[in-house]
Scaffold this motif. Sequence first.
Motif, PDB file in Angstrom:
ATOM      1  N   TYR A  37      -2.331  -7.559   1.751  1.00  0.00           N
ATOM      2  CA  TYR A  37      -1.668  -6.257   1.606  1.00  0.00           C
ATOM      3  C   TYR A  37      -0.661  -6.042   2.727  1.00  0.00           C
ATOM      4  O   TYR A  37      -0.641  -6.749   3.740  1.00  0.00           O
ATOM      5  CB  TYR A  37      -2.715  -5.141   1.644  1.00  0.00           C
TER       6      TYR A  37
ATOM      7  N   ILE B   1      -6.295  -2.210   7.343  1.00  0.00           N
ATOM      8  CA  ILE B   1      -6.260  -1.597   6.011  1.00  0.00           C
ATOM      9  C   ILE B   1      -6.448  -0.086   6.066  1.00  0.00           C
ATOM     10  O   ILE B   1      -5.770   0.661   5.354  1.00  0.00           O
ATOM     11  CB  ILE B   1      -7.297  -2.244   5.058  1.00  0.00           C
ATOM     12  N   GLU B   2      -7.344   0.416   6.915  1.00  0.00           N
ATOM     13  CA  GLU B   2      -7.544   1.864   6.961  1.00  0.00           C
ATOM     14  C   GLU B   2      -6.295   2.574   7.476  1.00  0.00           C
ATOM     15  O   GLU B   2      -5.950   3.664   7.007  1.00  0.00           O
ATOM     16  CB  GLU B   2      -8.769   2.212   7.807  1.00  0.00           C
TER      17      GLU B   2
ATOM     18  N   ASN C 171     -11.342  -7.898  -1.805  1.00  0.00           N
ATOM     19  CA  ASN C 171     -11.297  -6.692  -2.629  1.00  0.00           C
ATOM     20  C   ASN C 171     -12.492  -5.795  -2.336  1.00  0.00           C
ATOM     21  O   ASN C 171     -12.367  -4.561  -2.320  1.00  0.00           O
ATOM     22  CB  ASN C 171     -11.267  -7.091  -4.107  1.00  0.00           C
TER      23      ASN C 171
ATOM     24  N   GLU D  76     -14.015  -5.444   0.580  1.00  0.00           N
ATOM     25  CA  GLU D  76     -13.750  -4.777   1.856  1.00  0.00           C
ATOM     26  C   GLU D  76     -12.704  -3.679   1.700  1.00  0.00           C
ATOM     27  O   GLU D  76     -12.816  -2.596   2.300  1.00  0.00           O
ATOM     28  CB  GLU D  76     -13.288  -5.801   2.899  1.00  0.00           C
ATOM     29  N   ILE D  77     -11.692  -3.947   0.893  1.00  0.00           N
ATOM     30  CA  ILE D  77     -10.643  -2.946   0.676  1.00  0.00           C
ATOM     31  C   ILE D  77     -11.189  -1.766  -0.114  1.00  0.00           C
ATOM     32  O   ILE D  77     -10.861  -0.599   0.178  1.00  0.00           O
ATOM     33  CB  ILE D  77      -9.438  -3.595  -0.030  1.00  0.00           C
ATOM     34  N   THR D  78     -12.042  -2.031  -1.088  1.00  0.00           N
ATOM     35  CA  THR D  78     -12.682  -0.957  -1.854  1.00  0.00           C
ATOM     36  C   THR D  78     -13.481  -0.041  -0.933  1.00  0.00           C
ATOM     37  O   THR D  78     -13.393   1.189  -1.022  1.00  0.00           O
ATOM     38  CB  THR D  78     -13.603  -1.549  -2.934  1.00  0.00           C
TER      39      THR D  78
ATOM     40  N   TRP E 285      -7.173 -10.028  -0.919  1.00  0.00           N
ATOM     41  CA  TRP E 285      -5.933  -9.321  -1.199  1.00  0.00           C
ATOM     42  C   TRP E 285      -5.106  -9.303   0.078  1.00  0.00           C
ATOM     43  O   TRP E 285      -5.570  -8.839   1.122  1.00  0.00           O
ATOM     44  CB  TRP E 285      -6.223  -7.888  -1.650  1.00  0.00           C
TER      45      TRP E 285
ATOM     46  N   TRP F 132      -1.106  -0.205  -5.834  1.00  0.00           N
ATOM     47  CA  TRP F 132      -1.786   0.882  -5.128  1.00  0.00           C
ATOM     48  C   TRP F 132      -1.420   2.249  -5.692  1.00  0.00           C
ATOM     49  O   TRP F 132      -2.207   3.184  -5.606  1.00  0.00           O
ATOM     50  CB  TRP F 132      -1.490   0.820  -3.633  1.00  0.00           C
TER      51      TRP F 132
ATOM     52  N   VAL G 119       0.857  -1.193   0.000  1.00  0.00           N
ATOM     53  CA  VAL G 119       0.000   0.000   0.000  1.00  0.00           C
ATOM     54  C   VAL G 119       0.891   1.240   0.000  1.00  0.00           C
ATOM     55  O   VAL G 119       1.502   1.587   1.001  1.00  0.00           O
ATOM     56  CB  VAL G 119      -0.930   0.015   1.228  1.00  0.00           C
TER      57      VAL G 119
ATOM     58  N   ARG H 267     -14.920  -2.020  -6.870  1.00  0.00           N
ATOM     59  CA  ARG H 267     -14.426  -3.393  -6.759  1.00  0.00           C
ATOM     60  C   ARG H 267     -14.083  -3.954  -8.131  1.00  0.00           C
ATOM     61  O   ARG H 267     -14.593  -3.508  -9.160  1.00  0.00           O
ATOM     62  CB  ARG H 267     -15.446  -4.273  -6.047  1.00  0.00           C
TER      63      ARG H 267
END
Length: 298
Positions: free
Chosen positions: A199, A290-291, A232, A234-236, A197, A175, A168, A189
């Motif tokens: 990350y 992730i955040e 993906n 959730e990451i989106t 993913w 990214w 990231v 997505r």
Amino acid sequence: MELSRIAVAGASGLIGGALARSLTADGHEVVRLVRREPRRPDEARWDPEGGYVDTARLAGCDAVVNLAGAPVGSRRWTEAYKARIRSSRVLGTTVLAEAVASLSDRPRVFVNGSAIGIYGETGDRPVDEDAPPAKGFLPELCVEWEGAAEPAREAGVRTVFTRTGLVVSREGGAWGRLFPLFQAGLGGRMGDGRQYWSYVSLHDEVAAIRHLIDTDGLSGPFNITAPRPLTNREITAAMGRVLRRPTLFTVPEPVLRTVLGELAGDVLGSQRVLPMRLLESGFTFAFPEIEEAIRAAK
């Protein structure tokens, strides 16, 4: 870590550049291996295709780190480009490992890049370093890539493989292309979004490599991924929340396969990879969620 002299191949890349900056900022001497004629005192010549490396500059290094290789996600995988991806990794590793083995004053550790691509498609099944390699271009490339480091290991040099996930960062990699899309409100997505993913923040990637350099006794493969891979989808959603942008767009699988060709398998494939050996070694992630990783890259 005491002040050290560390050679880095691939210091112009995303991870190698960040590693070199981090080491230099802490007072370590970094020898950057470059393919052109050296222009600065901290540069040394090497030529992976020609089988050459300036071993005089490697002598006295405490560690040699090899993160060199043609970008995997920058273009379609034609047969010619796949050959370039392979040779840039396997030949470079072979040259450096043989050079390290030839030294009378060998480094304490040889850290060689690798990738979680070695596990292939895992679906929603979590895997760690004990999982066997899969079949296919990327898994077989990773096996050959890691195998090329054997001369260093046979010479008694502690040898580590960094199986890196999706980094990231705004500065490059997957990214690096996602951030502008999401900031423009065009993010969404990919495919059905159910693919995992694995990350890792760029900060944690560099910190993990330094941990592996510093910690005696650690050798073999280490997954460098955050402890909790996400889909993906959730990451989106997380990208939308952090950047405060809508995530309404969806890129259908057929479109991705048309645009990206064989590379689409890497985007649509699901890899739920866990960093078990890294955690067991005592490493602590600064940005495990992730955040947090997205905010650290903003």
